[in-house]
Design an enzyme around this catalytic site. Structure first.
Site, PDB file in Angstrom:
ATOM      1  N   SER A 124       0.814  -1.212   0.000  1.00 10.06           N
ATOM      2  CA  SER A 124       0.000   0.000   0.000  1.00 10.06           C
ATOM      3  C   SER A 124       0.848   1.263   0.000  1.00 10.06           C
ATOM      4  CB  SER A 124      -0.916   0.013   1.234  1.00 10.06           C
ATOM      5  OG  SER A 124      -0.141  -0.017   2.422  1.00 10.06           O
ATOM      6  N   HIS A 145      -2.191  -2.725  -6.271  1.00  7.55           N
ATOM      7  CA  HIS A 145      -2.666  -2.372  -4.936  1.00  7.55           C
ATOM      8  C   HIS A 145      -4.193  -2.432  -4.870  1.00  7.55           C
ATOM      9  CE1 HIS A 145      -3.386   0.905  -1.712  1.00  7.55           C
ATOM     10  NE2 HIS A 145      -3.359  -0.281  -1.162  1.00  7.55           N
ATOM     11  N   GLU A 157      -5.094  -0.099  -7.925  1.00  7.69           N
ATOM     12  CA  GLU A 157      -4.056   0.761  -8.482  1.00  7.69           C
ATOM     13  C   GLU A 157      -2.986  -0.122  -9.119  1.00  7.69           C
ATOM     14  OE1 GLU A 157      -4.017   4.618  -5.511  1.00  7.69           O
ATOM     15  OE2 GLU A 157      -2.951   2.819  -4.861  1.00  7.69           O
ATOM     16  N   ASN A 195      -3.671   6.729  -1.123  1.00  6.40           N
ATOM     17  CA  ASN A 195      -3.089   6.993   0.195  1.00  6.40           C
ATOM     18  C   ASN A 195      -2.353   8.331   0.245  1.00  6.40           C
ATOM     19  OD1 ASN A 195      -4.011   4.803   1.670  1.00  6.40           O
ATOM     20  ND2 ASN A 195      -2.313   3.500   1.054  1.00  6.40           N
TER      21      ASN A 195
END
Length: 498
Positions: A124, A145, A157, A195
Site C-alpha cells: 500500500s 494495490h 491501483e 493513500n
C-alpha cells in the site's frame, strides 16, 4: 506476456491474510485458476475456508448461484511452498509491509517462475522500485494495490515503477478488470494515488481542531451535511484506526521531504502514543463506551433572534437565508444591527480590517456549499455575544447552525480547497491522468467528487483565492497553491483540463 482473458490463466498469491484471501476470492470468481501460498502452512487452508464461507453467504443473499460458488471454489488451491508457483503466469505478493521481507520473496520468485511470469506487489505504500531493486528482470515487476475489503472495493491501483514495461501495466490492468475491479494506472510515488491524495481531508481537519477553530463533531457534521461526504474526517480516522492513518500520514509527509501541505498535528501523534486508536480500542477522537455521550455540532442559545441585519457585501444566497428566516435586510447600517458577510478564504478579522466594519457586530456565514441542512457561522475575537447569539437563533429557525472560531476559510472551504489542491498537485507531477485521479478517489475513498471535480464545482479561481488568502493570513506554506491550479485559475480553465 500473458493474456489476462485466457481461459487457462494461472495466478499465484503469496500471503493468506485479509488482502491475500480477498484477492483470491475475486480471482476465482473471475474464472482464474488461483493458488494461495503462506509461510504458515495452516493459514492457506484457513484462507480457502474463509473464501468459501464468504461466497456461500453470497448464495444466501441471492447474489450468486450455488453452482457458481462451487465452480469458483474448485479454482482455488493451496501451494505448500513457493516452488509450487513455478507454473504461474502472474504472482501477486500480499504479505506484511516490510521491505526486506518483500525483497526476499521476490528474489525467491525469480528463482522459481518462468521468465514470462509477471510479478506484482499489493503493497500500500512501499516503493515498487525499491522492492524490485535487487531483481534481475525488473521490467516485469509492478504494483497491484487492492483495497480492503477486496470483494467490496472496486478500485485497484496498477503501479508503474521506473523500470516497469508498458505491456506489464497493460496486462495487469486487464487482469484487474477480469477480477471485476476498476484499474487506474499510477506512477510509483509514496502512498501511490489514494493513500497520498487522501491526506488532505484528514490533515486539514486536524489543523482546524489544533487551532481551536472547531470540534471534531462540528467538522464531521459540516463535511457530511454541507459537502456530501459519507463520513467526516474524524469518524473516518477512528474507523480506520489511528495506528493505521498516523503512520501512513507521517510516511507520506517524510517521503515528500516534509512538505507542509502534508503535515499532521501533535494530537494525531498523541492519540497513537496513548493507545486511543479509534473504534477498535473504544476511544479515539470520540468515545465509544456505553456511557459515551455524543457531542452536538449544533449551536442553540435560545436568545431573541435578530430582527434586522445588514449585509456587508452583496451575496444572493446569504440574502435568501435572511429572508427565509424572516429578518429584514437593512440598506444602511443603523449602528446596532448584526453585520453579516459571506467571505471566501478570509477570516472575520481580515474581513473587518478590509471593509472597515465593526468587528464586534460582524458574523460571517459560509454560503459556498450546500446550506439546505446546515449553515456555519464564525466571528472574530471580541465579538459582542448578544449580537452573535441573535444571528445563531435567527438562522436556527430554518437550519442547523454550527458556530466556530475565526478561521481563514471556515471549515468546508479550507478542507475542500486542500483536497482540491492536492489533487491538482497529483496531476502536476503526472501521478495519473486527471480523470483517473478523480475516479480513484471516488472509488478508493468514497468521495462524493474527485479532487479535480471538486475544484471545478467550487470554481478553480475561488479555490485558488481561498488558498492564497489562507497562506497570506497564516503565513503558512501549507496553503501554497499547486501550479496546476494557479495556471488554470488564472486562465479560466477547468482544473481537470490537461
Amino acid at each position: 506476456m500473458f493474456d489476462p482473458n485466457a481461459a487457462q490463466l494461472k495466478l499465484g498469491i503469496i500471503g493468506a491474510g485479509a488482502m491475500g484471501t480477498g484477492i483470491a476470492q475475486v480471482a476465482a470468481v473471475g474464472g482464474i485458476d488461483t493458488r494461495l501460498h503462506d509461510a504458515d502452512a495452516a493459514a492457506g487452508e484457513r484462507g480457502l475456508q474463509q473464501v468459501r464461507k464468504r461466497l456461500e453467504r453470497q448464495v444466501e443473499k441471492g447474489r450468486m448461484s450455488a453452482a457458481d460458488v462451487e465452480a469458483a471454489v474448485a479454482r482455488l488451491s493451496v501451494a505448500d511452498a513457493i516452488s509450487d508457483l513455478a507454473d504461474r503466469d502472474v504472482v501477486i505478493e500480499a504479505v506484511v509491509e516490510d521491505l526486506d521481507v518483500k525483497q526476499a520473496i521476490f528474489a525467491k520468485l525469480e528463482e522459481t517462475v518462468s521468465e514470462r511470469c509477471i510479478l506484482a506487489s499489493n503493497t500500500s505504500s512501499l516503493p515498487i522500485g525499491a522492492i524490485a531493486a535487487n531483481c534481475a528482470r525488473r521490467g516485469r515487476i509492478a504494483g497491484m494495490h487492492f483495497f480492503n475489503p477486496v470483494p467490496l472495493m472496486k478500485l485497484v491501483e496498477v503501479v508503474r515503477a521506473l523500470d516497469t514495461a508498458p505491456e506489464v501495466v497493460e496486462a495487469l490492468s486487464g487482469l484487474g478488470e477480469r477480477m471485476g475491479r476498476t484499474p487506474v494506472t499510477v506512477k510509483d510515488t509514496p502512498g501511490f494515488l489514494v493513500n497520498f491524495g487522501g491526506r488532505a481531508y484528514t490533515t486539514e481537519a486536524l489543523a482546524l481542531i489544533h487551532e481551536g477553530v472547531a470540534t471534531p463533531a462540528q467538522v464531521d457534521a459540516v463535511m457530511r451535511d454541507c459537502c456530501g461526504f459519507r463520513m467526516g474526517p474524524f469518524e473516518l480516522m477512528d474507523l480506520t484506526g489511528i495506528d493505521v492513518n498516523y503512520p501512513v500520514t507521517r510516511f507520506v509527509w517524510e517521503s515528500f521531504f516534509n512538505d507542509p501541505r502534508l503535515r499532521t498535528t501533535p494530537q494525531h501523534r498523541a492519540l497513537r502514543e496513548a493507545g486511543r486508536l479509534g473504534r477498535k480500542t473504544g476511544a479515539g477522537f470520540y468515545e465509544y463506551g456505553e456511557d459515551a455521550k455524543p457531542e452536538s455540532p449544533d449551536a442553540v442559545v435560545g436568545t431573541r433572534p435578530a430582527q434586522r441585519v445588514v449585509l456587508v457585501e452583496p451575496d444572493d444566497r446569504l440574502a435568501e437565508l435572511v429572508a427565509e428566516a424572516g429578518a429584514e435586510e437593512l440598506r444602511e447600517d443603523d449602528g446596532k444591527a448584526p453585520l453579516l458577510a459571506a467571505p471566501i478564504g478570509e477570516d472575520c478579522t481580515a474581513l473587518a480590517v478590509r471593509t472597515g466594519v465593526d468587528a464586534r457586530r460582524l458574523v460571517a456565514v459560509d454560503t459556498m456549499f450546500d446550506t439546505s441542512r446546515r449553515v456555519v457561522v464564525m466571528t472574530a475575537p471580541g465579538v459582542d455575544g448578544v449580537t452573535r447569539d441573535s444571528v445563531i437563533d435567527l438562522l436556527g429557525k430554518v437550519r442547523g447552525v454550527t458556530a466556530i472560531g475565526d478561521s481563514a476559510g471556515f471549515i468546508a472551504q479550507r478542507i475542500a480547497a486542500m483536497v482540491g489542491n492536492l489533487g491538482c498537485e497529483m496531476a502536476q507531477i503526472g501521478l495519473a491522468r486527471p480523470d483517473e485521479i478523480d475516479l480513484a478517489m471516488r472509488l478508493g475513498l468514497n468521495y462524493p467528487k474527485g479532487p479535480l471535480e471538486l475544484c471545478d464545482a467550487m470554481e478553480p479561481s475561488k479555490v485558488h483565492r481561498i488558498l492564497q488568502q489562507a497562506q497570506a493570513i497564516t503565513g503558512d506554506d501549507r496553503y501554497r497553491p499547486s501550479q496546476w491550479l494557479r495556471r488554470r485559475a488564472l486562465l479560466g480553465l477547468p482544473a481537470g483540463q490537461c
